[in-house]
Design an enzyme around this catalytic site. Structure first.
Site, PDB file in Angstrom:
ATOM      1  NE  ARG A 162      65.045 108.002  33.231  1.00  0.00           N
ATOM      2  CZ  ARG A 162      64.103 107.054  33.145  1.00  0.00           C
ATOM      3  NH1 ARG A 162      63.522 106.599  34.232  1.00  0.00           N
ATOM      4  NH2 ARG A 162      63.741 106.554  31.974  1.00  0.00           N
TER       5      ARG A 162
ATOM      6  CG  HIS B 165      64.548 101.792  36.884  1.00  0.00           C
ATOM      7  ND1 HIS B 165      65.401 102.668  36.253  1.00  0.00           N
ATOM      8  CD2 HIS B 165      63.331 102.026  36.320  1.00  0.00           C
ATOM      9  CE1 HIS B 165      64.737 103.377  35.356  1.00  0.00           C
ATOM     10  NE2 HIS B 165      63.476 103.006  35.386  1.00  0.00           N
TER      11      HIS B 165
END
Ligand SMILES: NC(=O)c1ccc[n+]([C@@H]2O[C@H](COP(=O)([O-])OP(=O)(O)OC[C@H]3O[C@@H](n4cnc5c(N)ncnc54)[C@H](OP(=O)(O)O)[C@@H]3O)[C@@H](O)[C@H]2O)c1
Length: 311
Positions: free
Chosen positions: A226, A274
């Site tokens: 993250r 991502h």
């Protein structure tokens, strides 16, 4: 009574999942009413949930038995005070395989210095022999579903792999460390550092200036975990100072990464949007169906999130 399952995610996700979920539920022996429309909320038994969904208030769902997250990361839903039923996160074979492939691919890119080959196609015979993997220590922070599988894949290629987790773990082939003292040791060894931690109050900004300093000079950071695990300014400063060799980042504080963000143009940063790993509808549907089967049979759910711990 036939359980009612609300699919609370995007229309695109519904199109991808509808068929797979129907098949998986049937294969699990569950006759369920599956819909992307809530209808009367007090009739819904399970919510298959993407945290990007507009649904934020679970209060009206008075018959709800569980929320089944489509993502591995739960930081956007774990603190929702209106959610008072079990929350399961996604642990999916397809998701794990994708992450193992992304991690090994990017580790090998840096280990073999593939960029050097790509930028030296000039006709000049410059031999650049990389060390063997057995001489390239790699550290993986996070030894959960994704971290442990990635660490073991790297160990299978002969990298000496150190893993670090909150509680002591025993993962075959990995030197497992835990706690603050373990972190210091794990960082000091890491010529390549892979971040596969969840985002929680205990992990936010973990990779700050002080911890970056503990990495060997020239270390490479891969972050498919993250964005908020890393202090961006500290990372950029360490890259500019030459303390870090490169950062390959898949996740960011703000996504999509804004076009003017310094990561895009930085010569020592690789941005991937991502895509390190994606929940795969075919295999993920089997996980969801199994949890609904368990709920209906009164058996414990799989992959439950500890709401206090945050993952
Ligand atoms: N980029 C992508 O496409 C993508 C895709 C999927 C997931 N992800 C990210 O990957 C993360 C990891 O997924 P996962 O399924 O492997 O999670 P997981 O199974 O929950 O594992 C989390 C690991 O992190 C450790 N950990 C948590 N808090 C810690 C702390 N404060 N200090 C040290 N270790 C800590 C845990 O320690 P214990 O073992 O002691 O519990 C565990 O080993 C997700 O949360 C998500 O953010 C990214």
């Amino acid at each position: 009574m036939t359980p009612k399952v609300l699919f609370a995610a995007t229309d695109t996700a519904w199109q991808e999942y509808e068929g797979h979920l129907g098949h998986a539920l049937a294969a699990a022996g569950i006759e369920a009413e599956l819909s992307p429309e809530a209808g009367p909320p007090e009739t819904v038994d399970y919510i298959v949930y993407a945290p990007s969904s507009k649904l934020k208030d679970f209060t009206p769902f008075t018959r709800l038995k569980a929320v089944l997250n489509l993502w591995a990361g739960v930081e956007h839903v774990v603190g929702n005070q209106t959610l008072r039923v079990p929350l399961a996160r996604m642990v999916d074979q397809g998701l794990t395989e994708g992450m193992v492939e992304w991690v090994t691919g990017h580790v090998l890119r840096h280990h073999l210095n593939i960029d050097h080959a790509l930028s030296h196609q000039s006709g000049e015979w410059v031999r650049h022999v990389p060390p063997l993997a057995r001489h390239r220590p790699v550290t993986v922070l996070g030894l959960g579903a994704l971290g442990a599988a990635s660490a073991q894949a790297l160990a299978g290629l002969n990298f000496p792999v150190t893993g670090w987790s909150r509680t002591p773990r025993d993962v075959a082939g990995i030197d497992c460390l835990s706690g603050p003292a373990g972190l210091e040791e794990a960082l000091a060894r890491a010529e390549i550092l892979v971040l596969l931690l969840p985002l929680t109050p205990g992990t936010e900004d973990l990779i700050n200036a002080a911890h970056i300093d503990q990495l060997p000079r020239g270390a490479v950071i891969l972050n498919p975990g993250r964005g908020r695990l890393i202090d961006d300014d500290a990372l950029l400063a360490a890259l500019d100072a030459g303390h870090l060799g490169h950062a390959t980042l898949d996740v960011f504080r703000t996504e999509p990464l804004p076009p003017d963000h310094p990561f895009w143009a930085h010569p020592k940063v690789t941005v991937t949007p991502h895509i390190a790993s994606e929940t795969r509808p075919d295999t993920a549907s089997e996980v969801i169906a199994e949890n609904i089967r368990r709920g209906e049979a009164g058996e414990p759910f799989l992959h439950l999130v500890d709401r206090d711990r945050g993952y």
